[in-house]
Motif scaffolding. Structure first.
Motif, mmCIF file in Angstrom:
data_model
loop_
_atom_site.group_PDB
_atom_site.id
_atom_site.type_symbol
_atom_site.label_atom_id
_atom_site.label_comp_id
_atom_site.label_asym_id
_atom_site.label_seq_id
_atom_site.Cartn_x
_atom_site.Cartn_y
_atom_site.Cartn_z
ATOM 1 N N LEU A 52 82.493 69.666 33.172
ATOM 2 C CA LEU A 52 81.180 69.363 32.596
ATOM 3 C C LEU A 52 80.277 70.596 32.607
ATOM 4 O O LEU A 52 79.540 70.840 31.641
ATOM 5 C CB LEU A 52 80.532 68.208 33.357
ATOM 6 C CG LEU A 52 79.264 67.634 32.754
ATOM 7 C CD1 LEU A 52 79.513 67.126 31.337
ATOM 8 C CD2 LEU A 52 78.736 66.509 33.637
ATOM 9 N N CYS A 53 80.366 71.391 33.657
ATOM 10 C CA CYS A 53 79.586 72.642 33.716
ATOM 11 C C CYS A 53 80.020 73.604 32.613
ATOM 12 O O CYS A 53 79.183 74.228 31.959
ATOM 13 C CB CYS A 53 79.734 73.306 35.081
ATOM 14 S SG CYS A 53 78.926 72.408 36.413
ATOM 15 N N VAL A 54 81.325 73.722 32.401
ATOM 16 C CA VAL A 54 81.835 74.587 31.325
ATOM 17 C C VAL A 54 81.360 74.059 29.974
ATOM 18 O O VAL A 54 80.947 74.835 29.103
ATOM 19 C CB VAL A 54 83.377 74.683 31.378
ATOM 20 C CG1 VAL A 54 83.923 75.408 30.149
ATOM 21 C CG2 VAL A 54 83.817 75.373 32.654
ATOM 22 N N THR A 55 81.386 72.746 29.801
ATOM 23 C CA THR A 55 80.921 72.144 28.553
ATOM 24 C C THR A 55 79.458 72.481 28.304
ATOM 25 O O THR A 55 79.062 72.774 27.169
ATOM 26 C CB THR A 55 81.094 70.606 28.600
ATOM 27 O OG1 THR A 55 82.466 70.312 28.828
ATOM 28 C CG2 THR A 55 80.653 69.953 27.316
ATOM 29 N N PHE A 104 86.024 75.985 20.901
ATOM 30 C CA PHE A 104 87.288 75.395 21.364
ATOM 31 C C PHE A 104 87.217 75.103 22.856
ATOM 32 O O PHE A 104 87.618 74.027 23.307
ATOM 33 C CB PHE A 104 88.453 76.337 21.044
ATOM 34 C CG PHE A 104 89.770 75.862 21.598
ATOM 35 C CD1 PHE A 104 90.456 74.822 20.988
ATOM 36 C CD2 PHE A 104 90.302 76.445 22.732
ATOM 37 C CE1 PHE A 104 91.674 74.372 21.507
ATOM 38 C CE2 PHE A 104 91.508 76.011 23.254
ATOM 39 C CZ PHE A 104 92.197 74.969 22.636
ATOM 40 N N VAL A 105 86.707 76.058 23.631
ATOM 41 C CA VAL A 105 86.576 75.888 25.086
ATOM 42 C C VAL A 105 85.623 74.725 25.383
ATOM 43 O O VAL A 105 85.895 73.901 26.262
ATOM 44 C CB VAL A 105 86.094 77.197 25.753
ATOM 45 C CG1 VAL A 105 85.681 76.966 27.199
ATOM 46 C CG2 VAL A 105 87.171 78.262 25.659
ATOM 47 N N ALA A 141 85.068 69.422 27.491
ATOM 48 C CA ALA A 141 84.460 68.094 27.368
ATOM 49 C C ALA A 141 85.520 67.005 27.492
ATOM 50 O O ALA A 141 85.332 66.010 28.222
ATOM 51 C CB ALA A 141 83.716 67.970 26.042
ATOM 52 N N GLN A 142 86.633 67.183 26.803
ATOM 53 C CA GLN A 142 87.707 66.188 26.893
ATOM 54 C C GLN A 142 88.297 66.134 28.303
ATOM 55 O O GLN A 142 88.631 65.059 28.803
ATOM 56 C CB GLN A 142 88.791 66.468 25.854
ATOM 57 C CG GLN A 142 88.344 66.235 24.430
ATOM 58 C CD GLN A 142 87.784 64.837 24.204
ATOM 59 O OE1 GLN A 142 88.277 63.859 24.725
ATOM 60 N NE2 GLN A 142 86.737 64.759 23.409
ATOM 61 N N ALA A 143 88.417 67.289 28.952
ATOM 62 C CA ALA A 143 88.919 67.320 30.331
ATOM 63 C C ALA A 143 87.962 66.574 31.269
ATOM 64 O O ALA A 143 88.401 65.830 32.156
ATOM 65 C CB ALA A 143 89.107 68.759 30.804
ATOM 66 N N LEU A 154 87.530 55.701 26.051
ATOM 67 C CA LEU A 154 87.786 57.133 25.854
ATOM 68 C C LEU A 154 88.903 57.339 24.841
ATOM 69 O O LEU A 154 88.792 58.153 23.925
ATOM 70 C CB LEU A 154 88.143 57.803 27.182
ATOM 71 C CG LEU A 154 88.639 59.246 27.084
ATOM 72 C CD1 LEU A 154 87.549 60.153 26.542
ATOM 73 C CD2 LEU A 154 89.139 59.730 28.426
ATOM 74 N N TRP A 155 90.004 56.596 25.000
ATOM 75 C CA TRP A 155 91.132 56.759 24.086
ATOM 76 C C TRP A 155 90.819 56.235 22.690
ATOM 77 O O TRP A 155 91.317 56.779 21.697
ATOM 78 C CB TRP A 155 92.393 56.136 24.679
ATOM 79 C CG TRP A 155 92.929 57.052 25.722
ATOM 80 C CD1 TRP A 155 92.818 56.915 27.067
ATOM 81 C CD2 TRP A 155 93.582 58.302 25.500
ATOM 82 N NE1 TRP A 155 93.381 57.999 27.702
ATOM 83 C CE2 TRP A 155 93.861 58.867 26.757
ATOM 84 C CE3 TRP A 155 93.959 59.001 24.362
ATOM 85 C CZ2 TRP A 155 94.510 60.088 26.905
ATOM 86 C CZ3 TRP A 155 94.607 60.224 24.515
ATOM 87 C CH2 TRP A 155 94.869 60.753 25.773
#
Length: 134
Positions: free
Chosen positions: A27-30, A47-48, A53-55, A95-96
């Motif tokens: 979430l921080c990376v997002t 892309f990152v 976000a998906q992770a 989610l899916w």
């Protein structure tokens, strides 16, 4: 310093905790990486952002499922298992649905998943506060 836990040692696993940590990092990376805009050329940063976000979504929903599953093993928490697991499973399925079906507007699907996750987290917080007070 003594750590007080809600579940006894033989009624818990480190996996949900690790998944929650991974979700938080993702979430921080997002938050830091900008998403791709429709009218611009896709970038590595976009892309990152999407991958992180998906992770975050996947890690938090799986952590919720695992933690809910562990509740059934502890007699003190067993009564809370059905609601916690049902909400976690609904979040995971939502989610899916968001990933595989694009019938609703993208932002709406994601907001539904976020609302379900927040509901589970708030419910868990309420239960833990009550447990600590008892």
């Amino acid at each position: 310093m003594r750590v007080i836990t809600a579940l006894d040692a033989h009624h818990r696993s480190a996996a949900p905790c690790l998944l929650f940590v991974c979700a938080g990092i993702s979430l921080c990376v997002t938050a830091v990486a900008h998403s791709n805009l429709a009218e611009h050329t896709p970038t590595l940063e976009g892309f990152v952002h999407g991958l992180a976000a998906q992770a975050a979504f996947l890690c938090v929903t799986v952590a919720m499922l695992l933690q809910s599953w562990w509740l059934r093993t502890d007699p003190r928490w067993r009564a809370r298992f059905p609601l916690a697991f049902a909400l976690a499973l609904t979040s995971f399925v939502a989610l899916w649905v968001d990933v595989l079906w694009h019938g609703m507007p993208r932002g709406l699907e994601q907001r539904v998943v976020i609302a379900l996750i927040l509901e589970w987290l708030l419910l868990a917080t309420l239960w833990l506060r009550r447990h600590r007070a008892a």
